[in-house]
Design a protein around this motif. Structure first.
Motif, PDB file in Angstrom:
ATOM      1  N   ALA A 256       9.782 -15.802   9.335  1.00  0.00           N
ATOM      2  CA  ALA A 256       8.876 -16.082  10.355  1.00  0.00           C
ATOM      3  C   ALA A 256       9.397 -15.381  11.730  1.00  0.00           C
ATOM      4  N   ALA A 257      10.817 -15.125  12.014  1.00  0.00           N
ATOM      5  CA  ALA A 257      11.384 -14.463  12.935  1.00  0.00           C
ATOM      6  C   ALA A 257      10.993 -12.715  12.586  1.00  0.00           C
ATOM      7  N   TYR A 258      11.172 -12.484  11.458  1.00  0.00           N
ATOM      8  CA  TYR A 258      10.702 -11.033  11.189  1.00  0.00           C
ATOM      9  C   TYR A 258       9.374 -10.485  11.449  1.00  0.00           C
ATOM     10  N   ALA A 259       8.527 -11.618  11.018  1.00  0.00           N
ATOM     11  CA  ALA A 259       7.134 -11.479  11.138  1.00  0.00           C
ATOM     12  C   ALA A 259       6.611 -11.168  12.456  1.00  0.00           C
ATOM     13  N   LYS A 260       7.261 -11.948  13.485  1.00  0.00           N
ATOM     14  CA  LYS A 260       7.053 -11.714  14.861  1.00  0.00           C
ATOM     15  C   LYS A 260       7.403 -10.240  15.554  1.00  0.00           C
ATOM     16  N   THR A 261       8.261  -9.836  14.923  1.00  0.00           N
ATOM     17  CA  THR A 261       8.744  -8.406  15.452  1.00  0.00           C
ATOM     18  C   THR A 261       8.032  -7.243  14.738  1.00  0.00           C
ATOM     19  N   ALA A 262       7.575  -7.592  13.467  1.00  0.00           N
ATOM     20  CA  ALA A 262       7.065  -6.560  12.623  1.00  0.00           C
ATOM     21  C   ALA A 262       5.649  -5.911  12.882  1.00  0.00           C
ATOM     22  N   GLU A 263       5.320  -4.893  12.426  1.00  0.00           N
ATOM     23  CA  GLU A 263       3.973  -4.323  12.558  1.00  0.00           C
ATOM     24  C   GLU A 263       3.334  -4.315  11.132  1.00  0.00           C
ATOM     25  N   LEU A 264       2.000  -4.615  11.152  1.00  0.00           N
ATOM     26  CA  LEU A 264       1.381  -4.620   9.964  1.00  0.00           C
ATOM     27  C   LEU A 264       1.152  -3.154   9.625  1.00  0.00           C
ATOM     28  N   ASN A 265       2.324  -2.460   9.252  1.00  0.00           N
ATOM     29  CA  ASN A 265       1.802  -0.924   8.895  1.00  0.00           C
ATOM     30  C   ASN A 265       2.726  -0.622   7.850  1.00  0.00           C
ATOM     31  N   ALA A 266       2.339  -1.513   6.359  1.00  0.00           N
ATOM     32  CA  ALA A 266       3.381  -0.996   5.192  1.00  0.00           C
ATOM     33  C   ALA A 266       3.234   0.053   4.638  1.00  0.00           C
ATOM     34  N   ASN A 267       4.258   0.589   3.861  1.00  0.00           N
ATOM     35  CA  ASN A 267       4.042   1.862   3.147  1.00  0.00           C
ATOM     36  C   ASN A 267       3.910   1.419   1.607  1.00  0.00           C
ATOM     37  N   VAL A 268       2.644   1.449   1.212  1.00  0.00           N
ATOM     38  CA  VAL A 268       2.306   0.985  -0.063  1.00  0.00           C
ATOM     39  C   VAL A 268       2.710   1.981  -1.355  1.00  0.00           C
ATOM     40  N   SER A 269       3.318   3.142  -1.090  1.00  0.00           N
ATOM     41  CA  SER A 269       3.207   4.279  -2.047  1.00  0.00           C
ATOM     42  C   SER A 269       4.163   3.691  -3.281  1.00  0.00           C
TER      43      SER A 269
ATOM     44  N   ALA B  35       2.161   0.339  -9.823  1.00  0.00           N
ATOM     45  CA  ALA B  35       0.845  -0.031 -10.269  1.00  0.00           C
ATOM     46  C   ALA B  35       0.153   1.043 -11.418  1.00  0.00           C
ATOM     47  N   LYS B  36       0.519   2.183 -11.077  1.00  0.00           N
ATOM     48  CA  LYS B  36      -0.094   3.340 -11.874  1.00  0.00           C
ATOM     49  C   LYS B  36       0.665   3.298 -13.084  1.00  0.00           C
ATOM     50  N   GLU B  37       2.051   2.902 -13.108  1.00  0.00           N
ATOM     51  CA  GLU B  37       2.946   2.925 -14.404  1.00  0.00           C
ATOM     52  C   GLU B  37       2.279   1.725 -15.232  1.00  0.00           C
ATOM     53  N   GLN B  38       2.085   0.448 -14.698  1.00  0.00           N
ATOM     54  CA  GLN B  38       1.243  -0.558 -15.528  1.00  0.00           C
ATOM     55  C   GLN B  38       0.193  -0.237 -15.995  1.00  0.00           C
ATOM     56  N   VAL B  39      -0.796   0.494 -15.291  1.00  0.00           N
ATOM     57  CA  VAL B  39      -2.270   0.855 -15.811  1.00  0.00           C
ATOM     58  C   VAL B  39      -2.118   1.851 -16.807  1.00  0.00           C
TER      59      VAL B  39
END
Lengths: 248, 235
Positions: free
Chosen positions: B12-25, B31-35
């Motif tokens: 909760a504390a982290y979420a308050k300061t974090a931005e919703l801009n995750a690096n999903v690479s 995911a590609k490996e599993q596919v």
């Protein structure tokens, strides 16, 4: 000599093109203390690798393996083949969405039911995580626990005549859930609120009292007692409602 | 259950300061490996049946890595499992219908299962003592001198063999003693309790133990377990 068991299993994969619902027959030699969980695994491993059914815990706790076994909804993992005749018919539970073969989606229905009933403690008291837990007397705790033992397998709803006719019916699982919160002194919902929630024909008065749910419940929940309790509560709820409408 | 309250507060504390801009690479890579893996399982020309392979793993572990085991048996298990590991890439999934595919989900897990089984057998072979319910018939004594530690096994990507490391079991309150049952034998530790405890932290950190923001029990009221604790009737 070991019996030869014949399994007649409902097969249908809704995601497969041109697949039609049909019955497949499998044969298996019975071994001592064989239960349906193991039997289905053996069939899948040796005869039908694409056979769909659900199992998680193998011990009657998770509620995943409910299916129609010779016409009765119950848990496959707790069913010994030695209690059944040579021919065993397996169908998926009715009422729920079919995922394939013997596998149904009970999760969406139970989640929706929980949301409709607001299946959480309603209180205005702010929670203090550092405080000692509130005490509860043992009889009350046991009563709540008895209802809380529900594993959400869906057998009661599958066995329920009303549920087959009224898809919105809360079913034994839903009514039992309401009972659980009515018993709970921490839930501050009053008679009027309970009344509005469950005194309808998709609630407690939709039940026509055949009690198939009570017959088939694999966890032997005290459904009969819980329903009686809710109905009594609803009667007093009616009195409150009538009084408020100034009709008394 | 235990960590939820601590973790929840931190999240909760982290979420308050974090931005919703995750690096999903990174997630995309995996995911590609599993596919690719699913594609391989469905379309290769292999001959192995995943259920038969899983059964072989179970048979080997049941025969040689059960409660009572010997070095000789464990060596057989290690050898057998190594051979199975060489065959997991040759698994072919026979059912290709869309939707839930139990054979495919089993096939996706079989490599991990074979590796885990190999680690179990190899770890048991290396541990030349009997501890808890794991009885080495060729090493009947609990050996606190050499084996008062935890096995940490890891399998580096692409490696043929897992790595085995050992960390001390943690600061001890009491030196481990004779359990007094089962006719157990023990080889006592040769360090004093203080000597043992002094090296625990550094040894665990060296093997990757992460710093904790809230050590276990730090937020518990002191002496809460005592009958005469003032906390007993706290409101």
């Amino acid at each position: 000599m070991a019996r030869k068991l014949t399994f007649k299993i409902f097969r249908y994969n809704p995601t497969k093109e041109n697949d039609e619902p049909h019955i497949d027959t499998f044969e298996l030699e019975e071994t001592p203390r064989l239960n349906l969980f193991t039997a289905l695994h053996l069939i899948r491993e040796k005869q039908a690798p694409d056979l769909m059914y659900d199992f998680v815990c193998r011990a009657g706790i998770c509620g995943s393996c409910a299916m129609m076994i010779n016409g009765r909804p119950t848990l496959a993992c707790r069913t010994l083949t030695s209690d059944l005749a040579d021919t065993i018919e397996l169908y998926p539970l009715p009422f729920f969405k079919l995922l394939g073969d013997l596998s149904v989606d009970t999760g969406v229905w139970f989640h929706d039911m929980a949301k409709r009933l607001e299946s959480w403690i309603h209180t205005t008291k702010e929670f203090d995580p550092t405080a000692v837990e509130e005490r509860m007397d043992n009889a009350t705790a046991n009563k709540i626990y008895e209802s809380e033992r529900c594993i959400e397998c869906g057998c009661c709803v599958a066995a329920c005549a009303t549920a087959q006719v009224y898809p919105d019916f809360l079913g034994a699982a839903g009514l039992n859930r309401i009972g659980r919160f009515m018993f709970d002194p921490r839930d501050t919902r009053g008679e009027q609120e309970w009344f509005e929630l469950v005194s309808t024909d998709i609630g407690v008065f939709g039940c026509i009292g055949m009690m198939a749910c009570d017959d088939v419940c694999p966890k032997d929940l005290p459904l009969l007692e819980v329903f009686s309790y809710i109905r009594r509560k609803m009667n007093s709820g009616v009195k409150v409602a009538v009084k408020e409408m100034d009709l008394a | 259950v235990v960590a939820g309250m601590v973790v929840g507060r931190k999240v909760a504390a982290y979420a308050k300061t974090a931005e919703l801009n995750a690096n999903v690479s990174l997630a995309e890579t995996f995911a590609k490996e599993q596919v690719d893996k699913i594609d391989h399982l469905l379309n290769n020309s292999g001959t192995e049946n995943v259920f038969a392979l899983k059964d072989e793993i179970g048979q080997l572990l049941t025969a040689h890595a059960h409660i009572f085991r010997t070095g000789e048996g464990l060596e057989k298990a290690v050898k057998g499992l190594k051979a199975i590991l060489g065959r997991v890439n040759n698994v072919k999934v026979s059912s290709t219908a869309p939707g839930m595919n139990p054979e495919l989900s089993q096939a996706l897990r079989i490599e991990g299962m074979a590796k885990q089984a190999y680690i179990i057998a190899k770890g048991a072979l290396l541990r030349t003592e009997s501890r808890g319910a794991h009885t080495r018939e060729d090493y009947p004594a609990r050996d606190d001198k050499n084996w008062l530690n935890r096995t940490l096994a890891s399998w580096p990507a692409g490696a043929d063999e897992p790595e085995f490391n050992y960390e001390p079991v943690g600061p001890l309150d009491l030196p481990p003693g004779d359990r007094g049952y089962g006719g157990g034998q023990m080889i006592p530790m040769d360090l004093s309790l203080e000597e043992y405890n002094a090296k625990v932290d550094a040894a665990q950190k060296a093997l990757g133990k992460q710093a904790t923001s809230e050590p276990i029990g730090v937020s518990l009221p002191k002496e809460a377990w005592r009958e005469e604790s003032p906390y007993k009737d706290a409101k």
